[in-house]
Design a protein around this motif. Structure first.
Motif, PDB file in Angstrom:
ATOM      1  N   ILE A 130       0.841  -1.197   0.000  1.00  0.00           N
ATOM      2  CA  ILE A 130       0.000   0.000   0.000  1.00  0.00           C
ATOM      3  C   ILE A 130       0.877   1.248   0.000  1.00  0.00           C
ATOM      4  CG2 ILE A 130      -1.623   1.382   1.368  1.00  0.00           C
ATOM      5  CD1 ILE A 130      -2.853  -1.156   2.365  1.00  0.00           C
ATOM      6  N   LEU A 131       0.497   2.225  -0.826  1.00  0.00           N
ATOM      7  CA  LEU A 131       1.147   3.537  -0.861  1.00  0.00           C
ATOM      8  C   LEU A 131       0.258   4.532  -0.131  1.00  0.00           C
ATOM      9  CD1 LEU A 131       3.180   5.707  -1.946  1.00  0.00           C
ATOM     10  CD2 LEU A 131       1.677   5.859  -3.964  1.00  0.00           C
ATOM     11  N   THR A 132       0.870   5.351   0.734  1.00  0.00           N
ATOM     12  CA  THR A 132       0.153   6.411   1.446  1.00  0.00           C
ATOM     13  C   THR A 132       0.834   7.741   1.201  1.00  0.00           C
ATOM     14  OG1 THR A 132      -0.445   4.861   3.210  1.00  0.00           O
ATOM     15  CG2 THR A 132      -0.724   7.212   3.662  1.00  0.00           C
ATOM     16  N   ILE A 133       0.065   8.749   0.806  1.00  0.00           N
ATOM     17  CA  ILE A 133       0.570  10.113   0.657  1.00  0.00           C
ATOM     18  C   ILE A 133      -0.353  11.016   1.465  1.00  0.00           C
ATOM     19  CG2 ILE A 133       1.055  12.015  -0.936  1.00  0.00           C
ATOM     20  CD1 ILE A 133       1.449   9.951  -3.140  1.00  0.00           C
ATOM     21  N   ALA A 134       0.212  11.848   2.321  1.00  0.00           N
ATOM     22  CA  ALA A 134      -0.619  12.721   3.154  1.00  0.00           C
ATOM     23  C   ALA A 134       0.049  14.074   3.348  1.00  0.00           C
ATOM     24  CB  ALA A 134      -0.881  12.069   4.509  1.00  0.00           C
ATOM     25  N   ARG A 135      -0.765  15.099   3.323  1.00  0.00           N
ATOM     26  CA  ARG A 135      -0.308  16.449   3.672  1.00  0.00           C
ATOM     27  C   ARG A 135      -1.062  16.891   4.922  1.00  0.00           C
ATOM     28  NH1 ARG A 135       3.095  19.128   0.411  1.00  0.00           N
ATOM     29  NH2 ARG A 135       3.317  18.481  -1.770  1.00  0.00           N
ATOM     30  N   HIS A 136      -0.330  17.518   5.845  1.00  0.00           N
ATOM     31  CA  HIS A 136      -0.886  17.893   7.130  1.00  0.00           C
ATOM     32  C   HIS A 136      -0.679  19.394   7.355  1.00  0.00           C
ATOM     33  CE1 HIS A 136      -0.420  13.483   7.939  1.00  0.00           C
ATOM     34  NE2 HIS A 136       0.684  13.683   7.231  1.00  0.00           N
ATOM     35  N   TYR A 137      -1.757  20.092   7.656  1.00  0.00           N
ATOM     36  CA  TYR A 137      -1.691  21.532   7.925  1.00  0.00           C
ATOM     37  C   TYR A 137      -2.327  21.809   9.283  1.00  0.00           C
ATOM     38  CZ  TYR A 137      -0.817  21.662   2.899  1.00  0.00           C
ATOM     39  OH  TYR A 137      -0.307  21.448   1.633  1.00  0.00           O
ATOM     40  N   PRO A 138      -1.600  21.528  10.373  1.00  0.00           N
ATOM     41  CA  PRO A 138      -2.180  21.685  11.716  1.00  0.00           C
ATOM     42  C   PRO A 138      -2.212  23.143  12.176  1.00  0.00           C
ATOM     43  CG  PRO A 138       0.087  20.938  11.881  1.00  0.00           C
ATOM     44  CD  PRO A 138      -0.242  20.990  10.409  1.00  0.00           C
ATOM     45  N   SER A 139      -3.216  23.462  12.984  1.00  0.00           N
ATOM     46  CA  SER A 139      -3.298  24.789  13.604  1.00  0.00           C
ATOM     47  C   SER A 139      -2.693  24.772  14.993  1.00  0.00           C
ATOM     48  CB  SER A 139      -4.764  25.234  13.677  1.00  0.00           C
ATOM     49  OG  SER A 139      -5.544  24.278  14.399  1.00  0.00           O
ATOM     50  N   THR A 140      -2.397  23.570  15.491  1.00  0.00           N
ATOM     51  CA  THR A 140      -1.798  23.408  16.809  1.00  0.00           C
ATOM     52  C   THR A 140      -1.107  22.060  16.871  1.00  0.00           C
ATOM     53  OG1 THR A 140      -2.255  23.384  19.199  1.00  0.00           O
ATOM     54  CG2 THR A 140      -3.883  22.350  17.752  1.00  0.00           C
ATOM     55  N   ALA A 141      -0.241  21.872  17.865  1.00  0.00           N
ATOM     56  CA  ALA A 141       0.373  20.559  18.056  1.00  0.00           C
ATOM     57  C   ALA A 141      -0.726  19.546  18.391  1.00  0.00           C
ATOM     58  CB  ALA A 141       1.400  20.614  19.186  1.00  0.00           C
ATOM     59  N   PHE A 142      -0.564  18.315  17.938  1.00  0.00           N
ATOM     60  CA  PHE A 142      -1.609  17.330  18.147  1.00  0.00           C
ATOM     61  C   PHE A 142      -1.015  15.931  18.251  1.00  0.00           C
ATOM     62  CE2 PHE A 142      -0.827  17.440  13.661  1.00  0.00           C
ATOM     63  CZ  PHE A 142      -1.075  16.165  13.190  1.00  0.00           C
ATOM     64  N   SER A 143      -1.822  15.010  18.755  1.00  0.00           N
ATOM     65  CA  SER A 143      -1.415  13.616  18.873  1.00  0.00           C
ATOM     66  C   SER A 143      -2.491  12.729  18.260  1.00  0.00           C
ATOM     67  CB  SER A 143      -1.209  13.226  20.341  1.00  0.00           C
ATOM     68  OG  SER A 143      -0.181  14.007  20.924  1.00  0.00           O
ATOM     69  N   ILE A 144      -2.040  11.621  17.654  1.00  0.00           N
ATOM     70  CA  ILE A 144      -2.959  10.659  17.045  1.00  0.00           C
ATOM     71  C   ILE A 144      -2.920   9.383  17.873  1.00  0.00           C
ATOM     72  CG2 ILE A 144      -3.569   9.407  14.948  1.00  0.00           C
ATOM     73  CD1 ILE A 144      -1.872  11.421  13.382  1.00  0.00           C
ATOM     74  N   SER A 145      -4.077   8.927  18.323  1.00  0.00           N
ATOM     75  CA  SER A 145      -4.149   7.693  19.112  1.00  0.00           C
ATOM     76  C   SER A 145      -4.610   6.544  18.214  1.00  0.00           C
ATOM     77  CB  SER A 145      -5.128   7.858  20.281  1.00  0.00           C
ATOM     78  OG  SER A 145      -6.443   8.083  19.812  1.00  0.00           O
ATOM     79  N   TYR A 146      -3.950   5.401  18.357  1.00  0.00           N
ATOM     80  CA  TYR A 146      -4.255   4.227  17.540  1.00  0.00           C
ATOM     81  C   TYR A 146      -4.909   3.144  18.397  1.00  0.00           C
ATOM     82  CZ  TYR A 146      -1.662   5.988  13.538  1.00  0.00           C
ATOM     83  OH  TYR A 146      -1.244   6.727  12.456  1.00  0.00           O
ATOM     84  N   GLU A 147      -6.014   2.605  17.896  1.00  0.00           N
ATOM     85  CA  GLU A 147      -6.711   1.521  18.579  1.00  0.00           C
ATOM     86  C   GLU A 147      -6.664   0.222  17.771  1.00  0.00           C
ATOM     87  OE1 GLU A 147      -7.736   1.754  21.580  1.00  0.00           O
ATOM     88  OE2 GLU A 147      -7.306   3.895  21.729  1.00  0.00           O
ATOM     89  N   GLU A 148      -6.389   0.342  16.466  1.00  0.00           N
ATOM     90  CA  GLU A 148      -6.350  -0.850  15.607  1.00  0.00           C
ATOM     91  C   GLU A 148      -4.972  -1.509  15.668  1.00  0.00           C
ATOM     92  OE1 GLU A 148      -8.901  -2.016  14.000  1.00  0.00           O
ATOM     93  OE2 GLU A 148     -10.284  -0.357  14.356  1.00  0.00           O
ATOM     94  N   GLU A 149      -4.956  -2.839  15.703  1.00  0.00           N
ATOM     95  CA  GLU A 149      -3.704  -3.568  15.634  1.00  0.00           C
ATOM     96  C   GLU A 149      -3.192  -3.566  14.194  1.00  0.00           C
ATOM     97  OE1 GLU A 149      -3.968  -7.435  17.247  1.00  0.00           O
ATOM     98  OE2 GLU A 149      -4.464  -6.766  19.274  1.00  0.00           O
ATOM     99  N   THR A 150      -1.878  -3.406  14.037  1.00  0.00           N
ATOM    100  CA  THR A 150      -1.275  -3.407  12.704  1.00  0.00           C
ATOM    101  C   THR A 150      -0.124  -4.404  12.663  1.00  0.00           C
ATOM    102  OG1 THR A 150       0.243  -1.613  13.322  1.00  0.00           O
ATOM    103  CG2 THR A 150      -1.859  -0.983  12.316  1.00  0.00           C
ATOM    104  N   ASP A 151       0.233  -4.816  11.479  1.00  0.00           N
ATOM    105  CA  ASP A 151       1.337  -5.770  11.315  1.00  0.00           C
ATOM    106  C   ASP A 151       1.954  -5.546   9.942  1.00  0.00           C
ATOM    107  OD1 ASP A 151       3.083  -7.797  11.916  1.00  0.00           O
ATOM    108  OD2 ASP A 151       1.748  -9.386  11.244  1.00  0.00           O
ATOM    109  N   CYS A 152       2.642  -4.426   9.772  1.00  0.00           N
ATOM    110  CA  CYS A 152       3.206  -4.050   8.475  1.00  0.00           C
ATOM    111  C   CYS A 152       4.641  -3.553   8.613  1.00  0.00           C
ATOM    112  CB  CYS A 152       2.378  -2.944   7.816  1.00  0.00           C
ATOM    113  SG  CYS A 152       0.819  -3.501   7.111  1.00  0.00           S
ATOM    114  N   VAL A 153       5.463  -3.903   7.634  1.00  0.00           N
ATOM    115  CA  VAL A 153       6.781  -3.294   7.470  1.00  0.00           C
ATOM    116  C   VAL A 153       6.576  -2.074   6.575  1.00  0.00           C
ATOM    117  CG1 VAL A 153       9.134  -3.603   6.617  1.00  0.00           C
ATOM    118  CG2 VAL A 153       7.916  -5.523   7.663  1.00  0.00           C
TER     119      VAL A 153
END
Length: 336
Positions: A59-82
């Motif tokens: 899978i290819l992922t491309i993302a642009r992020h334009y935050p207005s403040t510092a932030f944190s992302i919480s993960y609940e899903e289990e992953t298993d990827c290199v």
């Protein structure tokens, strides 16, 4: 002054329909999602996320992020990827917290990561715009790929996938060599918006993956086509690279390097540029600057000493080239 607590956003809210990698892996090849976060009033970070199922297990992922403040992302899903993970931006350091581990990802740098189980993990992001590009590979895919690859890549991959039970996250830096810079900018500059887009992006993603794995493999390919009967003659290009980086403070001249390899300068110059995308001189200059940034971030030496150690006779010349290449003065990276 009271310290501002970063906003915490769930991965589901932040990435929208792109948040569950396991679901996306089950999609058909060529399937793509474009999620515009600007349309979500509950999301404090504007921008977009794009996912493409290039082929089974990739899978290819491309993302642009334009935050207005510092932030944190919480993960609940289990992953298993290199994953190969690249961050582009100015001073956009990202911190990943998983159980007792804390790993900092620096801007304009790449990483090879493996998250066996990232459930309940946190990723802390800055309040500055940044871009991320990732290639996620299922373990079965990366195992098959490594077994069919020459050199020592198989052993490296096996080490990644056999983490001790007490660990859940592997991370190894990937240098932003010229070939990787080119692939990243090609991905971001995709000129297509029709059915050609997934074909173009999947091809560039595979090119980026090869450039990334080249750094973990002693056999980095050949200077000429593998279908050329004289393909083995390309070995001298990689020997040239090894000679250059073995002593960046006092490297041989182009004439001396040619004599050491037993080829003429024209052949060396042409083949070197074909393999690495830059001239011998520019390769050396970029390698020196990349090495100097690592030394600066270690914070154990002065700017003057580091400039001398990587082969610059004058600090002013070093500082000028460093700022031109990275966009910031050397002092900006001291101890970061």
């Amino acid at each position: 002054m009271e310290k501002r607590v970063p906003v915490i956003v769930s991965a589901q809210n932040y990435f929208g329909p792109c948040h569950n990698m396991n679901d996306f892996l089950r999609k058909k090849d060529g399937y793509e999602i474009f999620y515009n976060r600007s349309g979500n009033p509950d999301n404090p970070v504007k921008g977009f996320v794009y996912l493409l199922k290039c082929r089974p297990g990739l899978i290819l992922t491309i993302a642009r992020h334009y935050p207005s403040t510092a932030f944190s992302i919480s993960y609940e899903e289990e992953t298993d990827c290199v994953s190969f993970f690249f961050i582009l931006g100015d001073n956009s350091h990202i911190q990943c917290n998983s159980r007792e581990q804390k790993i900092t990802f620096c801007s304009n740098q790449g990483y090879l990561t493996y998250a066996r189980n990232f459930k309940n993990g946190l990723i802390h992001c800055p309040a500055t715009p940044f871009c991320t590009i990732g290639i996620s590979m299922e373990p079965w895919f990366i195992k098959r790929f490594s077994k069919e690859t020459a050199g020592n890549l198989t052993r490296e991959i096996e080490d990644v996938l056999t983490l001790p039970d007490k660990e859940d996250f592997f991370c190894c830096p990937v240098s932003m060599v010229p070939s990787i810079h080119v692939r990243l900018h090609e991905l971001l500059g995709c000129p297509y918006s029709d059915a050609r887009r997934p074909l173009f992006l999947a091809g560039k993603a595979l090119d980026l993956m090869v450039s990334g794995f080249d750094q973990f493999n002693s056999d980095k390919g050949q200077a000429v086509s593998c279908f050329d009967p004289a393909a083995d003659a390309g070995d001298f290009v990689h020997k040239a690279r090894d000679i250059i980086i073995s002593d960046i403070k006092n490297p041989p001249s182009l004439a001396e390097l040619s004599r050491m390899l037993g080829v003429n300068r024209t052949t060396l110059t042409k083949c070197f540029s074909k393999v690495y995308g830059v001239t011998v001189f520019n390769f050396l200059r970029r390698y020196r600057l990349e090495q100097s940034r690592r030394l600066l971030q270690a914070g154990n030496q002065s700017v003057t000493q580091i400039a001398f150690d990587v082969g610059y006779s004058h600090q002013k010349t070093f500082s000028r080239e460093f700022k031109k290449y990275f966009g910031n003065a050397p002092s900006h990276y001291l101890g970061t």
